[in-house]
Write a protein that holds these residues in place. Structure first.
Motif, PDB file in Angstrom:
ATOM      1  N   LEU A 141      -4.508   7.319   0.862  1.00 40.94           N
ATOM      2  CA  LEU A 141      -4.193   5.975   1.346  1.00 40.94           C
ATOM      3  C   LEU A 141      -5.311   4.997   0.975  1.00 40.94           C
ATOM      4  O   LEU A 141      -5.046   3.861   0.569  1.00 40.94           O
ATOM      5  N   HIS A 184       0.835  -1.205   0.000  1.00 39.54           N
ATOM      6  CA  HIS A 184       0.000   0.000   0.000  1.00 39.54           C
ATOM      7  C   HIS A 184       0.869   1.254   0.000  1.00 39.54           C
ATOM      8  O   HIS A 184       0.538   2.250  -0.644  1.00 39.54           O
ATOM      9  N   SER A 237      -4.270  -1.528  -4.745  1.00 41.44           N
ATOM     10  CA  SER A 237      -3.408  -2.666  -4.420  1.00 41.44           C
ATOM     11  C   SER A 237      -4.188  -3.962  -4.244  1.00 41.44           C
ATOM     12  O   SER A 237      -3.726  -5.031  -4.623  1.00 41.44           O
ATOM     13  N   GLU A 238      -5.357  -3.839  -3.658  1.00 39.85           N
ATOM     14  CA  GLU A 238      -6.169  -5.024  -3.358  1.00 39.85           C
ATOM     15  C   GLU A 238      -7.239  -5.284  -4.416  1.00 39.85           C
ATOM     16  O   GLU A 238      -8.028  -6.210  -4.278  1.00 39.85           O
ATOM     17  N   GLN A 274      -4.832   1.630  -1.229  1.00 42.75           N
ATOM     18  CA  GLN A 274      -5.269   0.321  -0.751  1.00 42.75           C
ATOM     19  C   GLN A 274      -6.242  -0.324  -1.736  1.00 42.75           C
ATOM     20  O   GLN A 274      -6.137  -1.514  -2.036  1.00 42.75           O
TER      21      GLN A 274
END
Length: 50
Positions: free
Chosen positions: A21, A3, A28-29, A25
């Motif tokens: 952020l 992240h 990334s996920e 996240q």
């Protein structure tokens, strides 16, 4: 760690560090982010309208 790396590569389209952020996240996920913030919609991330 993933992240944080994603966060460092985001363009500076939004000034709120928590929102940035959340974008990192979600990217990334491979998740969708639920938001009403029109600035967040500038990022290349799946978005669901709140």
């Amino acid at each position: 760690m993933r992240h944080t790396v994603a966060l460092s590569t985001l363009p500076a389209l939004h000034r709120d560090p928590i929102d940035r952020l959340l974008i990192a996240q979600a990217q990334s996920e491979q998740l969708a982010l639920v938001t009403r913030d029109p600035l967040l919609r500038q990022y290349r991330t799946k978005m669901l309208r709140a």
